[in-house]
Enzyme design. Structure first.
Site, PDB file in Angstrom:
ATOM      1  CG  ASP A  61      -2.053   0.913   1.190  1.00 45.98           C
ATOM      2  OD1 ASP A  61      -2.487   1.216   0.057  1.00 45.98           O
ATOM      3  OD2 ASP A  61      -2.555   1.327   2.242  1.00 45.98           O
ATOM      4  CE  LYS A 105      -0.570  11.963  15.344  1.00 41.69           C
ATOM      5  NZ  LYS A 105       0.303  13.044  15.811  1.00 41.69           N
ATOM      6  CB  SER A 160       0.649  19.352   4.841  1.00 45.57           C
ATOM      7  OG  SER A 160      -0.741  19.579   4.802  1.00 45.57           O
ATOM      8  CB  VAL A 161       2.258  23.919   7.091  1.00 48.33           C
ATOM      9  CG1 VAL A 161       1.906  25.311   7.606  1.00 48.33           C
ATOM     10  CG2 VAL A 161       3.580  23.444   7.683  1.00 48.33           C
ATOM     11  CB  THR A 199      -3.863  19.607   6.595  1.00 43.35           C
ATOM     12  OG1 THR A 199      -3.790  19.357   5.197  1.00 43.35           O
ATOM     13  CG2 THR A 199      -5.007  18.810   7.177  1.00 43.35           C
ATOM     14  CD  GLU A 241       6.082  15.306  12.765  1.00 47.79           C
ATOM     15  OE1 GLU A 241       6.318  16.096  11.813  1.00 47.79           O
ATOM     16  OE2 GLU A 241       6.119  14.074  12.657  1.00 47.79           O
ATOM     17  N   GLY A 246       6.359  18.074   9.828  1.00 52.40           N
ATOM     18  CA  GLY A 246       7.475  17.886   8.903  1.00 52.40           C
ATOM     19  C   GLY A 246       8.593  18.883   9.135  1.00 52.40           C
ATOM     20  CB  CYS A 267       8.443  14.156   9.101  1.00 49.31           C
ATOM     21  SG  CYS A 267       8.495  13.030  10.502  1.00 49.31           S
ATOM     22  CD  GLU A 275       2.621  13.182  18.429  1.00 46.17           C
ATOM     23  OE1 GLU A 275       1.634  12.458  18.314  1.00 46.17           O
ATOM     24  OE2 GLU A 275       3.375  13.458  17.488  1.00 46.17           O
TER      25      GLU A 275
END
Ligand code: ADP
Length: 488
Positions: free
Chosen positions: A99, A167, A234-235, A237, A255, A257, A288, A462
């Protein structure tokens, strides 16, 4: 319910997992194999606002009983899930390999076992937690961790199994129920995880998994019943999710990247540094934390480049089942085009393409390991995260100049320093902007250490107790000393 699908000999459901049951959506999205793009793997149920509502309802309903369990009981559930991950390690690795194209061997040996370890670590860490207790101003004080409520976990398409478990584990260990939404480019290993959750006997609704992209993502992040949001992606989002979280006053970690420096000083083991630098092409650079900006002291430029090319030349591009492969295919043709766009714009702007710079084979998802010497530090390839097999090469004269270059982007996820000087390791290690900075090594992680970004690399931390605190409502309980007695 849709029929299960054979993915490399593993039976995988294309449906969501909500309240302990498989749930279909009328619409689907397809997923394909990155290293064999003609091979369609599955049509996956595409979640929408209705799916989001069902998942939040299930997580909300299951929350009080899960939160009320004693820690030892919750930890036993997490250990059971970890056992099942270990038992099904090869199946998870096979599905994720097809995948997402991570190398099968690396999944089997490293990333899937790490998924089991994530659950074990948090099961133990939460069970071993001792409340802070102290006396002050005539009162007995305690800090108590209270489960916060349903937690939403949104993960990216790279290393999906490892990242999702990393997470979700602290959220569950803290007593929260969970909705996991994996990325739509690599959703399949999460569906295997859903089977294991069902098999583990975890109460229905405690751990739900839904599929889809921005539509269900928006519905979930704007639902006021969600009490925590943990996001990696991503930034742009993160900005959308952050606005939704702000509307509901919900704590949110992100987080996002990086554009990390791999800083090499003249006193370093140059061969080791060059080998590690060439190793940044592993997984096609879709990492990342990658040290994607190589910054080398001018005095060792030629020596470093000779060793770097020596190691870069040894890379083998190929399919992810082949144990000789070191550079896997990139996730999706859209992403390949995006990365090629960076290279083309760099070429047009006068940056020097030192090696690579084009597709490996027409119509396929590999780009040759590429090194670019930028015209200036303002070049787009230096300042923007590319997330592909593209590294930049810059030099510096003095330590201060090296540090200034390392710290010259808006990102700050990690940093890698190569030096043989202990004082410099300490001094520069403190100066380089990054949530994690490694000296003379890379990617060695202790799961109890904090992990996260500075600047546009993210918000929050985290790992270890940091994640348990995030997923809890911390309460200070103060009782006037001498005002109560044991009545049992
Ligand atoms: P990338 O560039 O790595 O694909 P994205 O930020 O687009 O990063 O995706 C990361 C995760 O965020 C994926 O699970 C994706 O489906 C999800 N996502 C994308 N858009 C939204 C949104 N508007 N709200 C919530 N999640 C979203």
């Amino acid at each position: 319910m849709r029929d299960r699908i054979d993915i490399g000999g593993v039976s995988v459901s294309p449906d969501h997992f909500i309240g302990g049951k498989r749930v279909s959506s009328p619409r689907t999205f397809e997923t394909r194999c990155p290293f064999d793009w003609d091979r369609k793997l599955a049509d996956i149920s595409l979640g929408d606002a209705d799916t989001a509502n069902q998942a939040v309802e299930a997580a909300t309903k299951a929350f009080p009983a899960w939160a009320a369990l004693c820690q030892a009981e919750r930890s036993a559930h997490l250990h059971r899930l970890a056992d099942l991950i270990e038992e099904r390690k090869n199946d998870i690795a096979m599905v994720e390999c097809l995948d997402m194209a991570m190398l099968l061997e690396s999944l089997q040996l490293r990333l899937v076992p790490r998924g089991a370890l994530n659950f074990r670590n948090y099961a133990d860490l939460a069970a071993e937690h001792e409340e802070r207790v102290w006396s002050s101003k005539g009162t007995a004080n305690r800090v108590i961790r209270m489960p916060a409520g349903p937690a939403l976990i949104i993960t990216p398409w790279n290393a999906p199994f490892m990242l999702s478990t990393w997470k979700c584990a602290p959220a569950l260990a803290a007593g929260n129920t969970v909705i996991l939404k994996p990325a739509d480019w690599s959703p399949l290993s999460a569906s295997v995880l859903a089977d294991l959750i069902a098999e583990s006997g975890m109460p229905p609704g405690v751990f739900n998994i839904v599929q889809g992209g921005a539509e269900i993502g928006n519905a979930l992040t704007s639902d006021p019943r969600i009490k925590r949001i943990s996001f990696t992606g991503s930034v742009p989002t993160a900005r959308i999710i952050g606005r939704n979280a702000a509307e509901n006053i919900v704590p949110f970690t992100a987080e996002l990247g990086g554009k990390s420096a791999l800083l090499v000083f003249e006193d370093a083991d140059i061969d080791a540094a060059a080998k590690k630098a060439a190793g940044q092409y592993d997984d096609s650079g879709q990492v990342c934390m990658a040290g994607s900006r190589i910054i080398v002291q001018e005095s060792v430029r030629e020596k470093f480049l000779e060793r770097f090319h020596h190691y870069a030349d040894q890379h083998v591009l190929g399919d992810s089942f082949d144990s000789a492969t070191t550079v896997s295919a990139m996730i999706h043709p859209i992403h390949v085009e995006r990365v090629l766009g960076f290279i083309e714009r760099a070429r047009a702007a006068g940056d020097t393409i030192v090696r690579g710079g084009k597709r490996w084979k027409e119509g396929q998802n590999w780009i040759e390991p590429t090194l670019i010497e930028p015209k200036s530090n303002d070049s787009e390839v230096v300042q923007s995260e590319i997330f592909g097999p593209v590294l930049t090469f810059q030099t510096f004269a003095t330590e201060d100049e090296g540090v200034a270059l390392a710290n010259s982007t808006a990102y700050g996820l990690s940093g890698i320093i190569y030096t043989g000087d202990a004082a410099r390791a300490e001094r520069v290690g403190r100066q380089v902007r990054g949530g994690t900075v490694w000296v003379n090594t890379f990617l060695v992680r202790d799961l109890t250490a904090p992990f996260g970004g500075i600047g546009i690399s993210g918000i929050g931390r985290e790992g270890g107790d940091y994640a348990l605190d995030f997923h809890s409502d911390l309460k200070t309980l103060q009782i006037l000393e001498g005002s109560v007695r044991d009545c049992s």
